[in-house]
Design an enzyme around this catalytic site. Structure first.
Site, PDB file in Angstrom:
ATOM      1  N   SER A   4      -7.233  21.561  28.714  1.00  0.00           N
ATOM      2  CA  SER A   4      -8.093  21.517  27.530  1.00  0.00           C
ATOM      3  C   SER A   4      -7.918  20.256  26.692  1.00  0.00           C
ATOM      4  O   SER A   4      -8.848  19.854  26.002  1.00  0.00           O
ATOM      5  CB  SER A   4      -7.820  22.737  26.648  1.00  0.00           C
ATOM      6  OG  SER A   4      -6.450  22.787  26.296  1.00  0.00           O
ATOM      7  N   ASP A  47      -6.253  23.361  15.881  1.00  0.00           N
ATOM      8  CA  ASP A  47      -6.082  24.806  16.090  1.00  0.00           C
ATOM      9  C   ASP A  47      -4.596  25.069  16.358  1.00  0.00           C
ATOM     10  O   ASP A  47      -3.743  24.305  15.901  1.00  0.00           O
ATOM     11  CB  ASP A  47      -7.020  25.328  17.199  1.00  0.00           C
ATOM     12  CG  ASP A  47      -6.722  24.717  18.561  1.00  0.00           C
ATOM     13  OD1 ASP A  47      -5.697  24.011  18.714  1.00  0.00           O
ATOM     14  OD2 ASP A  47      -7.508  24.961  19.505  1.00  0.00           O
ATOM     15  N   HIS A  97      -4.110  22.222  19.765  1.00  0.00           N
ATOM     16  CA  HIS A  97      -4.758  20.925  20.000  1.00  0.00           C
ATOM     17  C   HIS A  97      -4.747  20.045  18.750  1.00  0.00           C
ATOM     18  O   HIS A  97      -5.106  20.499  17.662  1.00  0.00           O
ATOM     19  CB  HIS A  97      -6.195  21.163  20.476  1.00  0.00           C
ATOM     20  CG  HIS A  97      -6.263  22.043  21.685  1.00  0.00           C
ATOM     21  ND1 HIS A  97      -6.518  23.395  21.606  1.00  0.00           N
ATOM     22  CD2 HIS A  97      -6.045  21.774  22.986  1.00  0.00           C
ATOM     23  CE1 HIS A  97      -6.483  23.916  22.827  1.00  0.00           C
ATOM     24  NE2 HIS A  97      -6.189  22.949  23.688  1.00  0.00           N
TER      25      HIS A  97
END
Ligand SMILES: *[C@@H]1O[C@H](CO)[C@@H](O)[C@H](O)[C@H]1NC(C)=O
Ligand SMILES: *[C@@H]1O[C@H](CO)[C@@H](O)[C@H](O)[C@H]1NC(C)=O
Ligand SMILES: *[C@@H]1O[C@H](CO)[C@@H](O)[C@H](O)[C@H]1NC(C)=O
Ligand SMILES: *[C@@H]1O[C@H](CO)[C@@H](O)[C@H](O)[C@H]1NC(C)=O
Ligand SMILES: CC(=O)N[C@H]1CO[C@H](CO)[C@@H](O)[C@@H]1O
Length: 375
Positions: A50, A337, A340
């Site tokens: 991600s 978040d 990240h």
């Protein structure tokens, strides 16, 4: 045969394979547009998780998604599937190299002339091991990313450019950002520590990564950019103490992995001709930002997520709440978040990757130097 010796034999065999295939490559030249200033880089092919995914998971059956606000709140196109408020490290590295945005592989419109500056195969929640990320659904494992690259992307690239991948790929960066999920979503979450020591697990991970890198080398990749693991234990994942590792265990895992990764890259460079790399030391870059005074870094909040993180999204305390709030001053937060970094931190990582003169940030050279190497 010892493990170390079998690894060397594997390297040796790949070396022979690579020189045979480049010897038989056709002499058709690639039709590249000329860049100024000695930069030979035409684009990037991206693999990993991600941290570098730019929308692939929008198209996949997984709970690892960033296809909703507040993700993308500061991105020119809004929400795109990037796991941050604005640009990710790949976008920002592309800016430094004067490249356009690289399209996500899973987007059906990613074909034809759109792929000549590269394709992003990365998929949130995945790791080096095939079973990492399965807990969140069906994302694209690293093995599958490399397979898709070989079978679909390279075939199209050869058709577009009219030359072999062994001729074109040296003009592209191969960027690989992966590994954190193998600890958080696999080793710790699945309690593998009951069966296998972290040292053995890490050695296996690196062996598996070595094979993927050699596959990419055999296909023609010559300029690799790898990111080290961030200090995973500093990330603000909510619901601590949780099942995805204590802060000290996660930081230890990241340090162990990073040390092995550096050894691996040095070894590949010694054994494979024209294998070049930059190791972007995200661990040091982020630690440095964490421990430097906010007056010098601008990061007033180094601990908390900027968005409201929920347990309902994916259930592990990493993702922003769907449609939830984001902090007002996104440049003052290190984390967007539960895991990240914000775009502001990504800017620091990409800038240092491209231009740092310190080996504890970009090793052994920076991306600007890598881009200018003539192969
Ligand atoms: C932004 O949106 C435009 C218009 O839909 C599209 O052409 C472009 O590819 C998008 N760029 C990114 C990086 O998503
Ligand atoms: C996972 O995705 C792949 C490719 O996108 C597909 O072939 C496979 O059937 C999917 N598996 C599950 C269990 O959904
Ligand atoms: C961060 O890096 C700078 C530049 O190398 C250095 O002067 C400083 O001491 C580092 N700070 C910390 C806290 O590591
Ligand atoms: C990259 O590293 C080299 C060697 O340390 C240095 O001369 C150069 O200024 C750095 N940055 C850029 C953008 O090239
Ligand atoms: C070694 C190799 O893959 N050679 C191929 C290079 O590309 C031409 C077409 O441009 C193919 O015909 C060769 O087989």
């Amino acid at each position: 045969m010892t493990k170390e010796a079998s690894k060397l034999v594997y390297l040796y065999l790949s070396l022979i394979f690579a020189s045979v295939s480049s010897a038989s490559a056709s002499t058709v030249k690639c039709s590249f547009k000329q860049h100024g200033s000695g930069n030979t880089i035409q684009g990037m092919f991206v693999f990993g998780s991600s941290l570098v995914d730019n929308g692939n998971n929008n198209f996949l059956e997984t709970e690892s998604k960033a296809d909703y606000l507040p993700y993308g709140i500061d991105f020119p196109n809004g929400t795109t599937g990037r796991f941050t408020n604005g640009k990710n490290v790949i976008d920002l590295l592309g800016d430094q190299l004067k490249l356009p945005f690289i399209p996500p592989f899973q987007d059906p419109s990613t074909k034809g002339s759109k792929i000549v500056h590269g394709v992003n195969h990365a998929s949130g929640s995945t790791g080096i091991l095939d079973d990492t990320g399965l807990v969140l659904g069906n994302a694209t494992s690293l093995s599958q990313q490399v397979k898709d690259f070989e079978v679909v992307t390279l075939a199209e690239l050869e058709a577009e450019l009219g030359c072999n991948s062994s001729q074109s790929l040296p003009s592209y960066l191969i960027v690989v950002g992966v590994g954190g999920n193998d600890y958080m979503l696999n080793y710790f979450l699945r309690k593998l520590y009951l069966q296998i020591s972290i040292e053995t697990f890490t050695a296996n991970l690196i062996d598996s990564l070595a094979q993927k890198l050699q596959e990419l080398y055999i296909l023609g990749g010559r300029k690799f950019v790898l990111t080290s693991l961030m200090p995973l234990g500093y990330s603000p994942v909510i619901n601590r103490p949780n099942h995805i590792g204590t802060p000290s265990a996660l930081n230890y895992a990241a340090q162990l992995y990073n040390a092995h990764l550096k050894t691996l890259l040095d070894s590949l460079k010694t054994h494979l001709s024209d294998f070049n790399f930059v190791l972007v030391d995200q661990y040091n870059i982020i630690s440095n930002l964490t421990y430097s005074p906010p007056s010098t870094t601008g990061f007033k909040d180094i601990h908390n997520p900027c968005c409201t993180v929920s347990l309902s999204q994916g259930g592990i305390g990493i993702s922003c709440d769907r449609g939830g709030k984001a902090c007002d001053d996104r440049t003052a937060y290190m984390y967007f978040d539960g895991l990240h970094p914000t775009e502001a931190v990504n800017v620091q990582i990409a800038t240092k990757a491209y231009a740092s003169t310190q080996q504890d940030e970009a090793y052994p050279i920076n991306v600007s130097q890598l881009a200018q190497l003539q192969i």
